[in-house]
Design an enzyme around this catalytic site. Structure first.
Site, short mmCIF file in Angstrom:
data_model
loop_
_atom_site.label_atom_id
_atom_site.label_comp_id
_atom_site.label_asym_id
_atom_site.label_seq_id
_atom_site.Cartn_x
_atom_site.Cartn_y
_atom_site.Cartn_z
N ASN A 25 68.24 -2.17 5.16
CA ASN A 25 67.76 -1.31 6.29
C ASN A 25 66.17 -1.60 6.33
O ASN A 25 65.46 -1.15 5.19
CB ASN A 25 68.34 -0.02 5.86
N ALA A 48 70.97 -1.35 11.10
CA ALA A 48 70.11 -0.31 11.85
C ALA A 48 70.76 0.88 11.99
O ALA A 48 72.09 0.83 12.30
CB ALA A 48 69.57 -0.97 13.12
N GLU A 49 70.10 2.06 11.48
CA GLU A 49 71.13 3.37 11.42
C GLU A 49 71.28 3.57 12.96
O GLU A 49 72.32 4.71 13.03
CB GLU A 49 70.43 4.49 10.72
N ASN A 50 70.73 3.14 13.85
CA ASN A 50 71.12 3.90 15.20
C ASN A 50 72.33 2.83 15.74
O ASN A 50 72.92 3.22 16.80
CB ASN A 50 70.05 3.54 16.31
N SER A 90 77.62 4.10 10.66
CA SER A 90 76.43 3.74 10.43
C SER A 90 76.06 4.49 9.20
O SER A 90 75.75 4.13 8.17
CB SER A 90 75.37 3.75 11.44
#
Length: 218
Positions: A25, A48-50, A90
């Site tokens: 990440n 990607a955390e989104n 996620s």
């Protein structure tokens, strides 16, 4: 070192931290430059955390899709085999310990590996993002940042800003060198040949030990 070269220099060195198959990440800003410097024989999965698992490189202007962005809201792409996932999935990856490494910037890091990177009191911020989850969920937490801010040390004896998390940082990479965070304190393990050990120590408030096997950043 020329100011315009610093971020690329740090990103290039940080790109050497990963092995083939790692789930990585990348934070906003400087860390997003890292994919451009990954060795050809190292394939990582960018999370990607989104909501992306297998994010691709930053697209050319003519290929920008406004529906695809990274966690910082900047244009992104999805790599072949990548997937769009919901936020719960996620963060399940992150909180479940499935991220091998996260690279992010910092306002301050201290000699215990405490990290402050989300707010300066009194200043507006868009939000804390996923940093608090990432730094406790990832196996390795790498801070990639400039060594000082307007000449003031960012590597301190003790952070003075609100913490993102405690004792979470494993490595610090700056334009001056590479520092490991150990149980015995901070250890300089690699140095930019443009600087001396004394230069690095002078720019660091925290006590800095020097590895007997100190290497030059290549």
């Amino acid at each position: 070192m020329d100011k315009g070269e610093i971020k690329a220099y740090i990103a290039k060195r940080a790109a050497k931290e990963f092995k083939d198959g790692d789930v990585v990440n990348l934070g906003i800003g400087l860390p997003t430059m890292i994919p451009s410097f990954l060795p050809a024989d190292v394939k990582v999965v960018l999370e990607a955390e989104n909501g992306m698992a297998g994010a691709g490189p930053k697209p050319a202007a003519e290929d920008v899709d406004l529906c695809v962005s990274d966690a910082g809201g900047q244009p992104s792409s999805i790599a072949p085999g990548g997937a769009f996932i919901d936020s719960a999935t996620s963060f399940g990856l992150i909180r479940g310990g499935h991220v091998d490494a996260t690279v992010l910037g910092a306002l301050q890091v201290d000699e215990k590996g405490n990290l402050a990177n989300w707010i300066i009191p009194g200043k507006m911020v868009p939000g804390m993002g996923g940093a608090m989850d990432l730094v406790v969920g990832a196996s390795n937490v790498i801070v990639a940042m400039e060594h000082t801010q307007k000449g003031n040390p960012k590597i301190l004896k003790q952070c003075t800003l609100p913490l993102t998390a405690k004792t979470c940082v494993t490595k610090i990479i700056t334009e001056m060198g590479v520092i490991d965070v150990t149980d015995e304190g901070l250890v300089l393990v690699e140095i930019n040949p443009e600087f001396s050990v004394d230069d690095v120590k002078a720019a660091t408030e925290a006590e800095l030990k020097v590895s007997p096997d100190l290497k030059t950043i290549e």
